[in-house]
Motif scaffolding. Structure first.
Motif, mmCIF file in Angstrom:
data_model
loop_
_atom_site.group_PDB
_atom_site.id
_atom_site.type_symbol
_atom_site.label_atom_id
_atom_site.label_comp_id
_atom_site.label_asym_id
_atom_site.label_seq_id
_atom_site.Cartn_x
_atom_site.Cartn_y
_atom_site.Cartn_z
ATOM 1 N N UNK A 16 -2.693 -4.504 -1.339
ATOM 2 C CA UNK A 16 -1.688 -3.433 -1.257
ATOM 3 C C UNK A 16 -2.187 -2.148 -1.896
ATOM 4 N N UNK A 17 -2.777 -2.253 -3.060
ATOM 5 C CA UNK A 17 -3.259 -1.065 -3.757
ATOM 6 C C UNK A 17 -4.387 -0.399 -2.978
ATOM 7 N N UNK A 18 -5.391 -1.175 -2.604
ATOM 8 C CA UNK A 18 -6.513 -0.617 -1.839
ATOM 9 C C UNK A 18 -6.040 -0.118 -0.475
ATOM 10 N N UNK A 19 -5.126 -0.833 0.144
ATOM 11 C CA UNK A 19 -4.630 -0.447 1.460
ATOM 12 C C UNK A 19 -3.981 0.923 1.468
ATOM 13 N N UNK A 20 -3.214 1.222 0.455
ATOM 14 C CA UNK A 20 -2.562 2.538 0.382
ATOM 15 C C UNK A 20 -3.597 3.655 0.203
ATOM 16 N N UNK A 21 -4.638 3.378 -0.552
ATOM 17 C CA UNK A 21 -5.702 4.368 -0.744
ATOM 18 C C UNK A 21 -6.478 4.567 0.556
ATOM 19 N N UNK A 22 -6.787 3.470 1.241
ATOM 20 C CA UNK A 22 -7.490 3.552 2.522
ATOM 21 C C UNK A 22 -6.674 4.367 3.520
ATOM 22 N N UNK A 23 -5.377 4.117 3.582
ATOM 23 C CA UNK A 23 -4.543 4.847 4.543
ATOM 24 C C UNK A 23 -4.544 6.342 4.235
ATOM 25 N N UNK A 24 -4.584 6.702 2.958
ATOM 26 C CA UNK A 24 -4.673 8.117 2.592
ATOM 27 C C UNK A 24 -6.003 8.721 3.044
ATOM 28 N N UNK A 25 -7.088 7.974 2.833
ATOM 29 C CA UNK A 25 -8.419 8.469 3.216
ATOM 30 C C UNK A 25 -8.513 8.643 4.735
ATOM 31 N N UNK A 26 -8.034 7.662 5.474
ATOM 32 C CA UNK A 26 -8.174 7.683 6.937
ATOM 33 C C UNK A 26 -7.036 8.424 7.637
ATOM 34 N N UNK A 27 -5.952 8.672 6.920
ATOM 35 C CA UNK A 27 -4.814 9.335 7.533
ATOM 36 C C UNK A 27 -4.074 8.456 8.523
ATOM 37 N N UNK A 28 -4.051 7.182 8.257
ATOM 38 C CA UNK A 28 -3.365 6.254 9.159
ATOM 39 C C UNK A 28 -2.114 5.689 8.480
ATOM 40 N N UNK A 29 -1.254 5.115 9.283
ATOM 41 C CA UNK A 29 -0.059 4.461 8.760
ATOM 42 C C UNK A 29 -0.458 3.205 8.006
ATOM 43 N N UNK A 30 0.285 2.871 6.960
ATOM 44 C CA UNK A 30 0.062 1.619 6.244
ATOM 45 C C UNK A 30 1.338 0.794 6.357
ATOM 46 N N UNK A 31 1.178 -0.453 6.753
ATOM 47 C CA UNK A 31 2.313 -1.352 6.918
ATOM 48 C C UNK A 31 2.022 -2.619 6.124
ATOM 49 N N UNK A 32 2.822 -2.851 5.100
ATOM 50 C CA UNK A 32 2.677 -4.035 4.258
ATOM 51 C C UNK A 32 3.606 -5.106 4.809
ATOM 52 N N UNK A 33 3.042 -6.182 5.334
ATOM 53 C CA UNK A 33 3.833 -7.223 5.983
ATOM 54 C C UNK A 33 4.860 -7.834 5.032
ATOM 55 N N UNK A 34 4.487 -8.030 3.770
ATOM 56 C CA UNK A 34 5.446 -8.582 2.798
ATOM 57 C C UNK A 34 6.627 -7.631 2.596
#
Length: 184
Positions: A16-34
């Motif tokens: 979750x933590x890395x995913x939010x950072x990646x989405x900021x870098x790539x400019x993509x949507x982040x969807x956490x299934x949980x």
């Protein structure tokens, strides 16, 4: 063509933590299934307590399919539940989930270490300090059951206990070495 990145691995790996950072870098949507499960269906622990883990697996799989349909026009990063691609029951659901992930994008396994003992120590420490009242023995058993299967889930495998920013940048760097991000 929009891309989908799926972060996989055990609870406490930092998805979750890395995913939010990646989405900021790539400019993509982040969807956490949980998070989506809790918002749209019910608190996961309550759901499992009332309806059982098998029913949770079924609902969680259906939810990802729904989320993929909703986000099919956008670059998206999905943070998958720890048991989504690896669990000891309902192999049919797990295999169907693996096929779906393979067809829809690229999977990135996030694990603290390739070494079982190191990974176990890190994950257990993180999980028990999350405030979810988790039981050490249950978490150790779950990690033992899933560890080797986790190692087979990622198209890209990241083994690191570094800070989330470093891990996120490493994932983006590794993805950029492939043609995956340029497919659009």
């Amino acid at each position: 063509m929009p891309y989908c990145i799926f972060l996989t691995g055990p609870g406490g790996a930092g998805k979750s933590t890395a995913g939010r950072i990646i989405s900021d870098i790539l400019g993509c949507a982040v969807i956490d299934l949980d998070d989506e499960f809790c918002e749209r269906i019910q608190n996961i622990r309550e759901f499992i307590h009332c309806k059982g883990y098998e029913s949770y697996l079924e609902q969680n799989s259906a939810l990802l399919r729904e989320l993929l349909a909703e986000n099919c026009q956008h670059d998206s990063l999905f943070i998958l539940s720890s048991g989504f691609l690896s669990t000891d029951i309902r192999r049919d659901i797990v295999e169907s989930n693996k096929k779906l992930v393979r067809e829809k994008g690229v999977s990135v396994l996030l694990m603290p270490s390739r070494n079982y003992e190191e990974a176990l120590a890190c994950i257990i420490h993180r999980q028990l300090n999350r405030g979810f009242s988790l039981v050490r023995e249950k978490e150790e058993k779950k990690f033992f059951q899933r560890f080797h299967e986790y190692l087979d889930t990622g198209d890209l495998n990241i083994f690191s206990m570094a800070e989330p920013e470093y891990i996120a940048k490493k994932i983006v760097s590794e993805l950029s070495k492939t043609d995956f991000l340029q497919r659009g």
